[in-house]
Design an enzyme around this catalytic site. Structure first.
Site, PDB file in Angstrom:
ATOM      1  N   HIS A 110      -8.699   3.552  13.832  1.00 24.04           N
ATOM      2  CA  HIS A 110      -7.822   3.315  12.681  1.00 24.04           C
ATOM      3  C   HIS A 110      -8.457   2.343  11.697  1.00 24.04           C
ATOM      4  O   HIS A 110      -8.999   1.299  12.086  1.00 24.04           O
ATOM      5  CB  HIS A 110      -6.484   2.745  13.182  1.00 24.04           C
ATOM      6  CG  HIS A 110      -5.358   2.878  12.220  1.00 24.04           C
ATOM      7  ND1 HIS A 110      -5.303   2.200  11.025  1.00 24.04           N
ATOM      8  CD2 HIS A 110      -4.228   3.619  12.278  1.00 24.04           C
ATOM      9  CE1 HIS A 110      -4.186   2.513  10.392  1.00 24.04           C
ATOM     10  NE2 HIS A 110      -3.517   3.375  11.131  1.00 24.04           N
TER      11      HIS A 110
ATOM     12  N   CYS B  34       2.161   6.284  10.628  1.00 22.04           N
ATOM     13  CA  CYS B  34       1.146   7.226  10.139  1.00 22.04           C
ATOM     14  C   CYS B  34       0.506   7.981  11.297  1.00 22.04           C
ATOM     15  O   CYS B  34       0.284   9.196  11.215  1.00 22.04           O
ATOM     16  CB  CYS B  34       0.091   6.495   9.315  1.00 22.04           C
ATOM     17  SG  CYS B  34      -0.734   5.128  10.190  1.00 22.04           S
TER      18      CYS B  34
ATOM     19  N   THR C 113      -1.174   0.499  20.242  1.00 26.28           N
ATOM     20  CA  THR C 113      -0.447   1.405  19.351  1.00 26.28           C
ATOM     21  C   THR C 113       0.735   1.972  20.115  1.00 26.28           C
ATOM     22  O   THR C 113       0.618   2.313  21.297  1.00 26.28           O
ATOM     23  CB  THR C 113      -1.345   2.554  18.842  1.00 26.28           C
ATOM     24  OG1 THR C 113      -0.548   3.444  18.043  1.00 26.28           O
ATOM     25  CG2 THR C 113      -1.948   3.341  19.982  1.00 26.28           C
TER      26      THR C 113
ATOM     27  N   ARG D 158       0.821  -1.212   0.000  1.00 31.35           N
ATOM     28  CA  ARG D 158       0.000   0.000   0.000  1.00 31.35           C
ATOM     29  C   ARG D 158       0.858   1.266   0.000  1.00 31.35           C
ATOM     30  O   ARG D 158       0.674   2.156  -0.831  1.00 31.35           O
ATOM     31  CB  ARG D 158      -0.918   0.008   1.225  1.00 31.35           C
ATOM     32  CG  ARG D 158      -1.903  -1.147   1.316  1.00 31.35           C
ATOM     33  CD  ARG D 158      -2.875  -1.160   0.166  1.00 31.35           C
ATOM     34  NE  ARG D 158      -3.646   0.074   0.095  1.00 31.35           N
ATOM     35  CZ  ARG D 158      -4.212   0.533  -1.031  1.00 31.35           C
ATOM     36  NH1 ARG D 158      -4.050  -0.116  -2.171  1.00 31.35           N
ATOM     37  NH2 ARG D 158      -4.927   1.628  -1.016  1.00 31.35           N
ATOM     38  N   ILE D 159       1.799   1.361   0.932  1.00 29.61           N
ATOM     39  CA  ILE D 159       2.621   2.562   1.031  1.00 29.61           C
ATOM     40  C   ILE D 159       3.604   2.630  -0.127  1.00 29.61           C
ATOM     41  O   ILE D 159       3.821   3.699  -0.713  1.00 29.61           O
ATOM     42  CB  ILE D 159       3.360   2.600   2.384  1.00 29.61           C
ATOM     43  CG1 ILE D 159       2.355   2.577   3.541  1.00 29.61           C
ATOM     44  CG2 ILE D 159       4.262   3.830   2.472  1.00 29.61           C
ATOM     45  CD1 ILE D 159       1.353   3.708   3.522  1.00 29.61           C
TER      46      ILE D 159
ATOM     47  N   ARG E  21      -6.334  -9.531  16.560  1.00 28.57           N
ATOM     48  CA  ARG E  21      -6.213  -9.219  15.131  1.00 28.57           C
ATOM     49  C   ARG E  21      -6.588 -10.396  14.236  1.00 28.57           C
ATOM     50  O   ARG E  21      -6.684 -10.237  13.018  1.00 28.57           O
ATOM     51  CB  ARG E  21      -4.800  -8.740  14.808  1.00 28.57           C
ATOM     52  CG  ARG E  21      -4.459  -7.420  15.472  1.00 28.57           C
ATOM     53  CD  ARG E  21      -3.261  -6.778  14.843  1.00 28.57           C
ATOM     54  NE  ARG E  21      -2.868  -5.564  15.564  1.00 28.57           N
ATOM     55  CZ  ARG E  21      -2.083  -4.620  15.071  1.00 28.57           C
ATOM     56  NH1 ARG E  21      -1.612  -4.735  13.852  1.00 28.57           N
ATOM     57  NH2 ARG E  21      -1.762  -3.571  15.780  1.00 28.57           N
TER      58      ARG E  21
END
Length: 477
Positions: A297, A270, A328, A118-119, A315
């Site tokens: 997020h 981010c 986080t 993605r990035i 997750r």
């Protein structure tokens, strides 16, 4: 205006904007909307005729690369009674932009993207878009693990189409024989490898390159140092929080910490990029005593689409069906860019079923009492005229939702209507951020700084005034 804006960008590296709203590539409607946005700092919209006069005069000057805020130039020229006669305007602009008059273009620096997720793909889009102005950064290669016989075409297709950010603006051609992708004239070598230490980049004419590691597999000096053992690599930039002694850079806050001898750097996360500029502005004006950061997020690729085993807590549950409480490190990571806030912030996160754009909720105790209007006014002015104007944006609308911030190039956007402040030291702020594109823009700014190619932002910023607020009655008593 549009042809003049294009020539300024391609031939001089000038990026014109109106209070941070870029004009490059904009439609007539986009440009007129930017002129209306100028009402944020004045009682009326900016006159397009004045903008055209400034743009045409800029084209007649011998300028180097810079990001130029046309609205602020016009404001200064009007304040001194300028008549917009060409010679007078030219003299004014030479004075205001003296730092880049006659400046030479920076020497190009090769960039390699290690990982193309993605990035990585968004950074590629940004670098390709910037290539036309000779930005000093040249995307030369991407490194991926081979995914099958159609690997190259699939990589090119992912660059061409994006479900969140839309289609690539331009043309993409694939050369399977030479394993290259040609995107808008940028020739990208695709290298298949599983070992970051065993690639000879010099075979492809790449030297002294900056490798941008987008994989997140290695976050310490030992792991990331593997890249430096490959021929043709000079430096490494990690697009995740670095561990140990690696500097975590939030551009706009501690970019000056980048030293020529730094071989490995991190662009932090981010969320850290979204909240640190706002915290820096608040700490300078009011002092941040303590606080809690809660991030709402969007889900990410490391979560499961449906329930399955995952080494991380929670997750493993279906990302598209659940809100997932998780950890986080962003609050602690802030201290790497703002050491004075070490130990003052806690943080947690909730992953939600949206593909992009996140929201940070800052629940803070400041060093003095503040009203809602005062803190909103200060942050709005910070977004327009301060050194953090490339990082912080500000919005006041009762209708905005997360998708309205897809494609935002700022690190974070303060939602003024959501601010809670009742005249004491406690305040709650809501900061939207495109955790993909906004963060990628910050990564590219760090890259430009590492390469000595970040365009100077002109005219110079002005001090942001903090409006005083009367002390509460109880304090007076």
């Amino acid at each position: 205006m549009i042809p003049v804006i294009g020539r300024l960008y391609r031939e001089h590296g000038i990026v014109p904007s109106i209070h941070g709203r870029r004009l490059v590539g904009g439609s007539p409607i986009d440009i007129l909307k930017a002129h209306r946005f100028a009402r944020q700092t004045a009682d009326e919209a900016l006159d397009p005729a004045k903008t055209l006069a400034v743009l045409e005069t800029l084209e007649s000057l011998d300028l180097g690369a810079a990001s130029v805020d046309i609205a602020r130039l016009i404001g200064r020229f009007d304040a001194q009674g300028g008549t917009y006669e060409r010679a007078e305007l030219a003299d004014f602009l030479r004075s205001e932009l003296a730092e880049v008059v006659g400046a030479e273009a920076p020497a190009p620096t090769d960039v390699v993207l290690y990982g193309f997720g993605r990035i990585g793909r968004l950074i590629a889009r940004i670098l390709i878009a910037h290539a036309g102005r000779g930005s000093g950064l040249r995307l030369r290669a991407i490194v991926v693990r081979r995914g099958g016989e159609n690997d190259l075409r699939k990589r090119a297709s992912l660059l061409r189409r994006d479900s969140v950010h839309g289609a690539f603006q331009g043309s993409i051609e694939v050369d399977e024989q030479n394993q290259t992708i040609l995107a808008n004239g940028t020739l990208i070598q695709v290298i298949h490898s599983d070992d970051p230490a065993a690639i000879d980049y010099t075979r492809y004419g790449i030297s002294d390159a900056i490798v941008v590691d987008n994989t997140g597999r290695w976050r310490d000096e030992e792991g990331l140092g593997q890249h430096l053992r490959s021929k043709g690599v000079a430096r490494v930039l990690l697009t995740a929080p670095g561990k140990g002694a690696i500097k975590n850079i939030v551009y706009g806050v501690n970019g000056d910490d980048i030293a020529p001898g730094d071989a490995i750097l991190s662009a932090a996360s981010c969320t850290t990029n979204a909240i640190t500029p706002v915290l820096a502005a608040l700490d300078e004006a009011y002092g941040v005593e303590r606080g809690h950061v809660e991030t709402v997020h969007s889900f990410t690729n490391d979560q499961n689409l449906i329930d399955n085993f995952h080494k991380g807590d929670r997750r493993g549950r279906a990302a598209t069906l659940n809100m997932v409480i998780t950890e986080t490190g962003a609050a602690k990571a802030v201290a790497k860019a703002l050491p004075q806030l070490k130990g003052r912030l806690t943080g947690s996160a909730i992953r939600v079923p949206t593909p992009d754009v996140s929201l940070a909720i800052l629940n803070l105790r400041l060093g003095r009492a503040v009203t809602r209007d005062e803190i909103n006014g200060y942050l709005r002015r910070t977004s327009l005229t301060s050194p953090l104007r490339q990082q912080i944006d500000y919005v006041e609308s009762p209708e905005v939702v997360s998708t309205d911030f897809v494609g935002s190039n700022r690190a974070g956007v303060v939602d003024g209507l959501a601010t809670i402040a009742d005249g004491d030291e406690n305040v709650v702020l809501y900061v939207w951020y495109d955790n993909e594109f906004g963060y990628s823009c910050q990564v590219v700014r760090v890259l430009e700084r590492m390469a000595g190619a970040h365009p100077i932002v002109l005219p110079e910023h002005e001090p942001v005034a903090v409006e005083a607020v009367p002390a509460p009655v109880s304090a007076v008593v």
